[in-house]
Structure formats: structure tokens, C-alpha cells
Design a protein around this motif. Structure first.
Motif, PDB file in Angstrom:
ATOM      1  N   SER A  66       3.184   2.733   7.462  1.00  0.00           N
ATOM      2  CA  SER A  66       3.895   2.100   8.203  1.00  0.00           C
ATOM      3  C   SER A  66       5.512   2.118   8.167  1.00  0.00           C
ATOM      4  CB  SER A  66       3.464   0.499   7.891  1.00  0.00           C
ATOM      5  OG  SER A  66       4.317   0.015   7.180  1.00  0.00           O
TER       6      SER A  66
ATOM      7  N   ARG B 251      -2.398  -8.449  -0.491  1.00  0.00           N
ATOM      8  CA  ARG B 251      -1.499  -8.436   0.851  1.00  0.00           C
ATOM      9  C   ARG B 251      -1.473  -9.738   1.566  1.00  0.00           C
ATOM     10  NH1 ARG B 251      -2.768  -3.541   4.424  1.00  0.00           N
ATOM     11  NH2 ARG B 251      -4.512  -4.908   4.956  1.00  0.00           N
TER      12      ARG B 251
ATOM     13  N   GLN C  29       1.845 -12.046   2.049  1.00  0.00           N
ATOM     14  CA  GLN C  29       2.451 -12.242   3.364  1.00  0.00           C
ATOM     15  C   GLN C  29       2.660 -13.812   3.694  1.00  0.00           C
ATOM     16  OE1 GLN C  29      -0.784 -10.355   5.512  1.00  0.00           O
ATOM     17  NE2 GLN C  29       0.392  -8.728   6.031  1.00  0.00           N
TER      18      GLN C  29
ATOM     19  N   TRP D 231       9.067  -9.988  -0.423  1.00  0.00           N
ATOM     20  CA  TRP D 231       7.995  -9.114   0.320  1.00  0.00           C
ATOM     21  C   TRP D 231       8.676  -8.444   1.405  1.00  0.00           C
ATOM     22  CZ3 TRP D 231       3.198  -7.344   0.761  1.00  0.00           C
ATOM     23  CH2 TRP D 231       3.102  -7.218   2.083  1.00  0.00           C
TER      24      TRP D 231
ATOM     25  N   GLN E 117       6.960  -5.807   4.278  1.00  0.00           N
ATOM     26  CA  GLN E 117       6.003  -5.115   4.687  1.00  0.00           C
ATOM     27  C   GLN E 117       6.349  -3.616   5.094  1.00  0.00           C
ATOM     28  OE1 GLN E 117       2.988  -7.249   7.056  1.00  0.00           O
ATOM     29  NE2 GLN E 117       2.317  -5.430   8.021  1.00  0.00           N
ATOM     30  N   SER E 118       5.894  -2.666   4.295  1.00  0.00           N
ATOM     31  CA  SER E 118       6.525  -1.456   4.576  1.00  0.00           C
ATOM     32  C   SER E 118       5.296  -0.297   4.623  1.00  0.00           C
ATOM     33  CB  SER E 118       7.481  -1.020   3.542  1.00  0.00           C
ATOM     34  OG  SER E 118       7.051  -1.045   2.247  1.00  0.00           O
TER      35      SER E 118
ATOM     36  N   PRO F 146       0.058  -1.619   7.371  1.00  0.00           N
ATOM     37  CA  PRO F 146      -0.737  -2.647   6.815  1.00  0.00           C
ATOM     38  C   PRO F 146      -0.669  -3.861   7.910  1.00  0.00           C
ATOM     39  CG  PRO F 146       1.296  -2.052   5.604  1.00  0.00           C
ATOM     40  CD  PRO F 146       1.141  -1.078   6.405  1.00  0.00           C
TER      41      PRO F 146
END
Length: 172
Positions: free
Chosen positions: A8, A96, A100, A112, A114-115, A171
Motif C-alpha cells: 500500500s 491492525r 486503527q 499510527w 497506514q502504509s 491494508p
């Protein structure tokens, strides 16, 4: 042509305005009693203590160093899913989801991001193994695994000149 595996985007290299671990003033007095003692204030220990406390248990956390600055700062809090054995995937997927939700629960930037990640696959055997993993992981977790194998024009569009085949994961 060779291979690539992605998860991602430009990934965990993206910065945060926060340092890797914030100093947190803690109580150094050891309580006389507790229902549960948690050793380690990484993501696993702090999450465990949080949920135990929410269940009404008096919980104490002991940490030798910095809260969230030891193993959590290097293990990415167990949110990495690509390639894990199905027995470990459930924990990574749950972690995860917890990560989030933390910022919303606490009203602060908890760091956090998201990568993703990328794996370059050199041989057809590696490509086949990656596809087998994707298929198996999706059988167990059909709504949580979004890994994708990239080849040919799709791969070349993202990585011109790459001598690889691969998969990509975004993700959720």
C-alpha cells in the motif's frame, strides 16, 4: 521479468510529527495489590492492560524502559500481515484494527500510519509461493487480506524497469 510485492504505498518511511516514543510520566510506587500484573509496556502489554482495566480488573504495568519505545518501535505493533502463517494472521489483523481505532479512542495522534510494504520476487517459485500464501490467507480471512500479485504491464507501470514479479497489499 522478475517480481515485486507491495503493501500500500511508500510505507512506514512516511514521517510523523511525533517522536518514535513519547516520554510518559509514570507512577514509580508499586501498588500493594493488583488483579493482574503486565510485564512490558509495548503495544501488546499496554493493549492487554487497557482491556483488562475496561473489564474492571486492577491492572499494573511494569516496563524497564520507555513506554511503546522498546519492541513496539521495531516490530510495528504486529500489524504487518504479508507472509504470516495463518495461525499468526489473526493476531496481526486484530492488532491492525486496534491500532486503527486508538486515535479515536484517545483523541490524540498515537503515531499510527497506514502504509505498506513491497517484496521483489526473483523466481517463478517465489511468485508461486506468494500466490499460494495469498490464496491460503484469503481462505482464512476473506475480508482482511488484500495482497495482490503484480506482473507484466501492471508491475512495469509502478516500477519501470523492475526485473521482478510480485504482489501488492493495501491494508484495510
Amino acid at each position: 521479468m522478475g517480481g515485486i510485492a507491495l503493501n500500500s504505498g511508500p510505507g512506514w518511511l512516511l514521517g510523523s510529527e511525533l517522536p518514535r516514543a513519547l516520554h510518559i510520566d509514570t507512577d514509580t510506587d508499586v501498588p500493594a495489590e493488583a488483579d493482574v500484573v503486565v510485564v512490558g509496556a509495548g503495544i501488546a502489554g499496554i493493549s492487554t492492560a487497557l482491556f483488562l482495566q475496561r473489564k474492571g480488573l486492577k491492572t499494573v504495568v511494569f516496563e524497564k524502559g520507555c513506554v511503546a519505545g522498546e519492541q513496539s518501535s521495531r516490530a510495528f505493533g504486529w500489524i504487518y500481515t504479508n507472509g504470516w502463517h495463518p495461525d499468526k494472521l489473526e493476531l496481526a489483523i486484530l492488532a491492525r484494527k486496534l491500532w486503527q481505532g486508538f486515535a479515536g479512542q484517545f483523541g490524540v495522534d498515537v503515531g499510527w500510519r497506514q502504509s505498506g510494504n513491497t517484496f521483489f520476487l526473483k523466481t517463478e517459485q517465489e511468485v508461486a509461493a506468494a500466490q499460494d500464501w495469498i490464496d491460503e490467507a484469503r481462505r482464512h480471512f476473506p475480508h482482511d487480506i488484500d495482497a495482490k500479485l503484480l506482473r507484466g504491464a501492471e508491475l512495469a507501470a509502478l516500477y519501470p524497469g523492475a526485473a521482478a514479479n510480485g504482489y501488492m497489499s493495501h491494508p484495510g
